[in-house]
Structure formats: C-alpha cells, structure tokens
Design a protein around this motif. Structure first.
Motif, PDB file in Angstrom:
ATOM      1  N   ASP A  58      56.417  45.008  34.153  1.00 17.84           N
ATOM      2  CA  ASP A  58      55.549  44.339  33.192  1.00 17.84           C
ATOM      3  C   ASP A  58      56.018  42.899  33.046  1.00 17.84           C
ATOM      4  N   VAL A  59      55.341  41.994  33.748  1.00 15.36           N
ATOM      5  CA  VAL A  59      55.732  40.584  33.700  1.00 15.36           C
ATOM      6  C   VAL A  59      54.760  39.744  32.879  1.00 15.36           C
ATOM      7  N   LEU A  60      53.661  40.337  32.413  1.00 17.96           N
ATOM      8  CA  LEU A  60      52.640  39.586  31.685  1.00 17.96           C
ATOM      9  C   LEU A  60      52.476  40.044  30.241  1.00 17.96           C
ATOM     10  N   GLY A  61      53.244  41.024  29.829  1.00 16.46           N
ATOM     11  CA  GLY A  61      53.023  41.660  28.538  1.00 16.46           C
ATOM     12  C   GLY A  61      53.017  40.722  27.350  1.00 16.46           C
ATOM     13  N   LYS A  62      53.816  39.666  27.378  1.00 18.83           N
ATOM     14  CA  LYS A  62      53.920  38.762  26.239  1.00 18.83           C
ATOM     15  C   LYS A  62      52.930  37.603  26.315  1.00 18.83           C
ATOM     16  N   ASP A  63      52.199  37.510  27.410  1.00 24.31           N
ATOM     17  CA  ASP A  63      51.240  36.420  27.570  1.00 24.31           C
ATOM     18  C   ASP A  63      49.830  36.995  27.524  1.00 24.31           C
ATOM     19  N   GLY A  64      49.215  36.924  26.350  1.00 23.01           N
ATOM     20  CA  GLY A  64      47.917  37.561  26.170  1.00 23.01           C
ATOM     21  C   GLY A  64      46.839  37.025  27.081  1.00 23.01           C
ATOM     22  N   LEU A  65      46.814  35.713  27.326  1.00 23.81           N
ATOM     23  CA  LEU A  65      45.791  35.133  28.181  1.00 23.81           C
ATOM     24  C   LEU A  65      45.925  35.620  29.614  1.00 23.81           C
ATOM     25  N   LEU A  66      47.140  35.620  30.135  1.00 24.21           N
ATOM     26  CA  LEU A  66      47.366  36.077  31.502  1.00 24.21           C
ATOM     27  C   LEU A  66      47.068  37.563  31.654  1.00 24.21           C
ATOM     28  N   ALA A  67      47.550  38.348  30.700  1.00 26.93           N
ATOM     29  CA  ALA A  67      47.336  39.794  30.774  1.00 26.93           C
ATOM     30  C   ALA A  67      45.856  40.133  30.705  1.00 26.93           C
ATOM     31  N   SER A  68      45.121  39.445  29.824  1.00 24.69           N
ATOM     32  CA  SER A  68      43.687  39.697  29.695  1.00 24.69           C
ATOM     33  C   SER A  68      42.941  39.294  30.961  1.00 24.69           C
ATOM     34  N   TRP A  69      43.322  38.156  31.532  1.00 23.33           N
ATOM     35  CA  TRP A  69      42.724  37.709  32.799  1.00 23.33           C
ATOM     36  C   TRP A  69      42.948  38.748  33.890  1.00 23.33           C
ATOM     37  N   PHE A  70      44.172  39.253  34.011  1.00 21.04           N
ATOM     38  CA  PHE A  70      44.480  40.226  35.055  1.00 21.04           C
ATOM     39  C   PHE A  70      43.707  41.522  34.833  1.00 21.04           C
ATOM     40  N   GLU A  71      43.592  41.942  33.593  1.00 16.41           N
ATOM     41  CA  GLU A  71      42.818  43.147  33.298  1.00 16.41           C
ATOM     42  C   GLU A  71      41.345  42.957  33.666  1.00 16.41           C
ATOM     43  N   ARG A  72      40.810  41.764  33.412  1.00 11.12           N
ATOM     44  CA  ARG A  72      39.426  41.501  33.793  1.00 11.12           C
ATOM     45  C   ARG A  72      39.245  41.579  35.300  1.00 11.12           C
ATOM     46  N   LEU A  73      40.227  41.073  36.036  1.00  6.82           N
ATOM     47  CA  LEU A  73      40.156  41.149  37.501  1.00  6.82           C
ATOM     48  C   LEU A  73      40.239  42.591  37.980  1.00  6.82           C
ATOM     49  N   LEU A  74      41.099  43.390  37.351  1.00  3.75           N
ATOM     50  CA  LEU A  74      41.204  44.801  37.723  1.00  3.75           C
ATOM     51  C   LEU A  74      39.893  45.541  37.478  1.00  3.75           C
ATOM     52  N   ASP A  75      39.144  45.118  36.464  1.00  3.55           N
ATOM     53  CA  ASP A  75      37.886  45.780  36.112  1.00  3.55           C
ATOM     54  C   ASP A  75      36.713  45.347  36.989  1.00  3.55           C
ATOM     55  N   LEU A  76      36.865  44.231  37.700  1.00  2.37           N
ATOM     56  CA  LEU A  76      35.754  43.709  38.487  1.00  2.37           C
ATOM     57  C   LEU A  76      35.351  44.660  39.615  1.00  2.37           C
ATOM     58  N   HIS A  77      34.106  44.505  40.040  1.00  5.17           N
ATOM     59  CA  HIS A  77      33.597  45.223  41.221  1.00  5.17           C
ATOM     60  C   HIS A  77      33.851  46.723  41.118  1.00  5.17           C
ATOM     61  N   ASP A  78      33.387  47.284  39.980  1.00  3.13           N
ATOM     62  CA  ASP A  78      33.558  48.719  39.736  1.00  3.13           C
ATOM     63  C   ASP A  78      35.025  49.127  39.756  1.00  3.13           C
ATOM     64  N   SER A  79      35.860  48.279  39.156  1.00  2.00           N
ATOM     65  CA  SER A  79      37.305  48.546  39.030  1.00  2.00           C
ATOM     66  C   SER A  79      37.977  48.775  40.378  1.00  2.00           C
ATOM     67  N   ALA A  80      37.624  47.939  41.352  1.00  4.95           N
ATOM     68  CA  ALA A  80      38.201  48.086  42.696  1.00  4.95           C
ATOM     69  C   ALA A  80      39.718  47.982  42.667  1.00  4.95           C
ATOM     70  N   GLY A  81      40.261  47.141  41.792  1.00  3.41           N
ATOM     71  CA  GLY A  81      41.708  46.981  41.734  1.00  3.41           C
ATOM     72  C   GLY A  81      42.430  48.181  41.161  1.00  3.41           C
ATOM     73  N   ARG A  82      41.711  49.038  40.441  1.00  3.78           N
ATOM     74  CA  ARG A  82      42.341  50.202  39.831  1.00  3.78           C
ATOM     75  C   ARG A  82      42.287  51.442  40.722  1.00  3.78           C
ATOM     76  N   VAL A  83      41.638  51.331  41.870  1.00  4.75           N
ATOM     77  CA  VAL A  83      41.585  52.473  42.794  1.00  4.75           C
ATOM     78  C   VAL A  83      42.991  52.921  43.171  1.00  4.75           C
ATOM     79  N   VAL A  84      43.894  51.955  43.321  1.00  3.22           N
ATOM     80  CA  VAL A  84      45.303  52.264  43.535  1.00  3.22           C
ATOM     81  C   VAL A  84      46.008  52.121  42.198  1.00  3.22           C
ATOM     82  N   THR A  85      46.665  53.172  41.756  1.00  2.00           N
ATOM     83  CA  THR A  85      47.320  53.151  40.454  1.00  2.00           C
ATOM     84  C   THR A  85      48.596  52.324  40.493  1.00  2.00           C
ATOM     85  N   ALA A  86      49.052  51.912  39.310  1.00  2.00           N
ATOM     86  CA  ALA A  86      50.292  51.165  39.222  1.00  2.00           C
ATOM     87  C   ALA A  86      51.475  52.056  39.571  1.00  2.00           C
ATOM     88  N   ALA A  87      52.524  51.446  40.089  1.00  2.00           N
ATOM     89  CA  ALA A  87      53.736  52.197  40.429  1.00  2.00           C
ATOM     90  C   ALA A  87      54.367  52.758  39.161  1.00  2.00           C
TER      91      ALA A  87
END
Length: 229
Positions: free
Chosen positions: A200-229
């Motif tokens: 967890d390298v973004l936990g304290k930065d709300g703007l960065l964490a929110s941006w990354f979550e938005r990217l993970l959600d894009l394109h029918d959550s393509a980034g979430r197809v592979v789960t986090a380690a």
C-alpha cells in the motif's frame, strides 16, 4: 482478424504483471478492440513470433507486428482513428512521452526495489535463475540486499508522485476530464506493484488513491480481473 497481445507472467499464467503490457491492455480496451492475451514467462519471450522481440509487450494485429508499448499506442491511434483517441493530438502524445520518462526514471526504480523479491518468488525455476542473475547485475547487489530497503521505499513512494498529486487537484485524470495514454502509463507501473507485491503505497494520498481506483474501474473493471497480491 487475429489480434494477440503477448504479455508477461510468472508461474501462474493468469497473473500477467508487466507494467508495459498493462498499458497496452488499457489502450486496447480504450479503443474498444477485441484481442486475445497470451501471457509468457521471461525465458520464453525470445521464442515468440520467430524472435521478433526480446521483450513484451508484442502486439499482433492481423499481419502487423508491433513491439514497445508506446509504439503500440501510436499504431493503434493511427490504425483506428475512428475509435476513441489515446493521445488527443500531438500535445497529448508529448505529454505521454513526459509521463513515460517520469514513470521509468522515478517510479519504476522504486517499485523494483519494493517488489523485487515478490516478483522473483512468483516465477518458475528457469525464470527465477534468469531474473536473479539479470537483476543482481543491474543493482550490483543480491535480491535480498535490494529488498532490505523495501519499507523505506514504501514510506517515501507517495513523495515521488507529488507532481501527479498536484495535477490531480485540477482534473480527474492526467489526460484531463477523461483518461488518455498518459494515465495508462502510470497506471501500468502501479498495477505491476499491485499484482506482484500488493504494498500500500498510496493509502495516505487521497487524490492518487482515488485516481488509481478510477483506473481500475475503467473498461468494465479490466484492471481488477487480476486480483492484488
């Protein structure tokens, strides 16, 4: 038309992790293009497409073969101009070159030091031997010595991304109101960390964490197809 994306995996082919291949995954999704992904271990990459490239990603688009994530993105925008743009013009392409340089010279090194042992441990035996010898040659230290700095790198990671945080104060994406390839470049680096190590390298930065979550959600959550380690 046969469209194949060759990406990188460890012992588990269902967990592709190359930051550069993830850029292309998001680019293909952005363009709405169908493809088949073929994750490949490090030591098998030279066998792909008659030795076309020593590294992935490689994209086969019908009879066309393209290597390098940036070159692939340029190709996709030029080949499919009727689909959503990845750059939004020459200015967006120049922005993406800057973000690529920032990512590869600042972000990738930090992620490598955080995740180097985790990446090694996901690989099969032949790839582990290759990875250890090649990375220890790059760092001039053993993997274990590099990994000893892991927590320090985690603690200082968000500081390295302050220019990104500053940008996100004014717009939801690096590309403006909607994501462009510049966003996918930095996303690919963070997805590499997410899939291989999960720190967890973004936990304290709300703007960065929110941006990354938005990217993970894009394109029918393509980034979430592979789960986090």
């Amino acid at each position: 038309m046969t469209r194949i994306l060759y990406s990188l995996c460890g012992a588990d082919a269902h967990r592709p992790f190359s930051p550069h291949a993830w850029k292309v995954v998001m680019a293909l999704k952005h363009k709405g293009l169908e493809y088949t992904e073929q994750p490949t271990p490090f030591t098998q990459i030279p066998n792909l497409e008659n030795g076309f490239s020593k590294t992935v990603p490689i994209l086969r688009d019908g009879n066309e073969l393209i290597r390098d994530s940036f070159d692939i993105a340029v190709y996709l925008d030029e080949r499919y101009p009727d689909r959503p743009t990845l750059f939004g013009g020459e200015g967006g392409k120049a922005l993406s070159r800057f973000v690529e340089g920032f990512s590869q010279t600042v972000v990738h090194g930090a992620i490598a030091r955080i995740a180097i042992k985790s990446v090694h441990d996901t690989l099969g035996p032949a790839d582990q031997a290759y990875f250890r010898s090649s990375r220890e040659a790059i760092f001039g230290r053993s993997l274990e010595e590099v990994a000893a700095d892991r927590q320090r790198e985690i603690d200082t990671f968000a500081e390295k991304l302050k220019p990104v945080t500053h940008t996100l104060k004014f717009q939801p994406f690096l590309g403006g109101e909607a994501p462009l390839f510049a966003d996918y470049i930095l996303f690919g680096a963070l997805q590499w960390l997410r899939v291989t190590d999960g720190a967890d390298v973004l936990g304290k930065d709300g703007l960065l964490a929110s941006w990354f979550e938005r990217l993970l959600d894009l394109h029918d959550s393509a980034g979430r197809v592979v789960t986090a380690a």
